[in-house]
Design a protein around this motif. Structure first.
Motif, PDB file in Angstrom:
ATOM      1  N   UNK A   1       0.834  -1.203   0.000  1.00  0.00           N
ATOM      2  CA  UNK A   1       0.000   0.000   0.000  1.00  0.00           C
ATOM      3  C   UNK A   1       0.875   1.262   0.000  1.00  0.00           C
ATOM      4  N   UNK A   2       1.956   1.244   0.757  1.00  0.00           N
ATOM      5  CA  UNK A   2       2.878   2.390   0.784  1.00  0.00           C
ATOM      6  C   UNK A   2       3.469   2.617  -0.603  1.00  0.00           C
ATOM      7  N   UNK A   3       3.821   1.529  -1.293  1.00  0.00           N
ATOM      8  CA  UNK A   3       4.371   1.656  -2.644  1.00  0.00           C
ATOM      9  C   UNK A   3       3.336   2.209  -3.621  1.00  0.00           C
ATOM     10  N   UNK A   4       2.088   1.832  -3.430  1.00  0.00           N
ATOM     11  CA  UNK A   4       1.033   2.345  -4.305  1.00  0.00           C
ATOM     12  C   UNK A   4       0.782   3.834  -4.067  1.00  0.00           C
ATOM     13  N   UNK A   5       0.862   4.243  -2.818  1.00  0.00           N
ATOM     14  CA  UNK A   5       0.615   5.644  -2.472  1.00  0.00           C
ATOM     15  C   UNK A   5       1.817   6.536  -2.801  1.00  0.00           C
ATOM     16  N   UNK A   6       3.008   5.963  -2.755  1.00  0.00           N
ATOM     17  CA  UNK A   6       4.258   6.700  -3.005  1.00  0.00           C
ATOM     18  C   UNK A   6       5.103   5.845  -3.948  1.00  0.00           C
ATOM     19  N   UNK A   7       4.833   5.933  -5.232  1.00  0.00           N
ATOM     20  CA  UNK A   7       5.453   5.034  -6.202  1.00  0.00           C
ATOM     21  C   UNK A   7       6.966   5.180  -6.296  1.00  0.00           C
ATOM     22  N   UNK A   8       7.510   6.298  -5.825  1.00  0.00           N
ATOM     23  CA  UNK A   8       8.972   6.436  -5.825  1.00  0.00           C
ATOM     24  C   UNK A   8       9.622   5.397  -4.912  1.00  0.00           C
ATOM     25  N   UNK A   9       8.836   4.798  -4.030  1.00  0.00           N
ATOM     26  CA  UNK A   9       9.361   3.771  -3.140  1.00  0.00           C
ATOM     27  C   UNK A   9       9.670   2.464  -3.867  1.00  0.00           C
ATOM     28  N   UNK A  10       9.137   2.287  -5.068  1.00  0.00           N
ATOM     29  CA  UNK A  10       9.341   1.046  -5.811  1.00  0.00           C
ATOM     30  C   UNK A  10      10.736   1.055  -6.439  1.00  0.00           C
ATOM     31  N   UNK A  11      11.496   0.014  -6.121  1.00  0.00           N
ATOM     32  CA  UNK A  11      12.837  -0.121  -6.703  1.00  0.00           C
ATOM     33  C   UNK A  11      12.706  -0.263  -8.212  1.00  0.00           C
ATOM     34  N   UNK A  12      13.679   0.262  -8.914  1.00  0.00           N
ATOM     35  CA  UNK A  12      13.618   0.274 -10.374  1.00  0.00           C
ATOM     36  C   UNK A  12      15.000   0.067 -10.950  1.00  0.00           C
ATOM     37  N   UNK A  13      15.018  -0.282 -12.197  1.00  0.00           N
ATOM     38  CA  UNK A  13      13.952  -0.684 -13.109  1.00  0.00           C
ATOM     39  C   UNK A  13      13.635  -2.167 -12.932  1.00  0.00           C
ATOM     40  N   UNK A  14      12.462  -2.557 -13.371  1.00  0.00           N
ATOM     41  CA  UNK A  14      12.072  -3.965 -13.366  1.00  0.00           C
ATOM     42  C   UNK A  14      11.768  -4.341 -14.808  1.00  0.00           C
ATOM     43  N   UNK A  15      12.411  -5.396 -15.279  1.00  0.00           N
ATOM     44  CA  UNK A  15      12.166  -5.897 -16.627  1.00  0.00           C
ATOM     45  C   UNK A  15      11.410  -7.216 -16.506  1.00  0.00           C
ATOM     46  N   UNK A  16      10.339  -7.339 -17.294  1.00  0.00           N
ATOM     47  CA  UNK A  16       9.485  -8.522 -17.260  1.00  0.00           C
ATOM     48  C   UNK A  16       9.458  -9.162 -18.642  1.00  0.00           C
ATOM     49  N   UNK A  17       9.628 -10.483 -18.645  1.00  0.00           N
ATOM     50  CA  UNK A  17       9.436 -11.264 -19.865  1.00  0.00           C
ATOM     51  C   UNK A  17       8.724 -12.538 -19.461  1.00  0.00           C
TER      52      UNK A  17
END
Length: 116
Positions: free
Chosen positions: A83-99
């Motif tokens: 929920x914290x990540x959804x409210x403050x998206x800068x908290x999400x580590x990046x980048x994420x690559x999906x395949x």
């Protein structure tokens, strides 16, 4: 062949480096600017699963201002962290690559090559 996506923040040097690495490999990924696009709790849970059942804590950027403001240091409830990540998206580590059913965190950028 599965589509490749990157959860990308153009202001982040590692994110830019990872995107450039993909393009050098001849891959034109779907770019998801997660700071602008909507994400749900299910989206984050899906990413965590594809990252190898990583915990929400492992996906949080602890050096962001919101991390301290929300007093997340001692938080262990997965749903609250998500929920914290959804409210403050800068908290999400990046980048994420999906395949397909796999994802990798581009730290270092070369780590994403494992799933390509």
């Amino acid at each position: 062949m599965s589509e490749v996506s990157i959860y990308h923040n153009p202001r982040c040097s590692k994110s830019r480096q990872t995107l450039a690495l993909l393009e050098e490999q001849g891959i034109q990924p779907r770019v998801i600017e997660y700071l602008k696009e909507s994400l749900t709790a299910d989206d984050i849970k899906d990413l965590l699963s594809k990252l190898g059942f990583m915990s929400a804590r492992e996906l949080i950027r602890s050096k962001e201002e919101a991390y301290n403001e929300l007093q997340l240091k001692d938080e262990h409830d997965e749903d609250r962290l998500i929920d914290a990540m959804l409210q403050h998206r800068k908290l999400i580590e990046r980048p994420i690559v999906v395949k397909g059913s796999q994802a990798r965190l581009g730290r270092p950028p070369e780590a994403v090559l494992e799933i390509l």
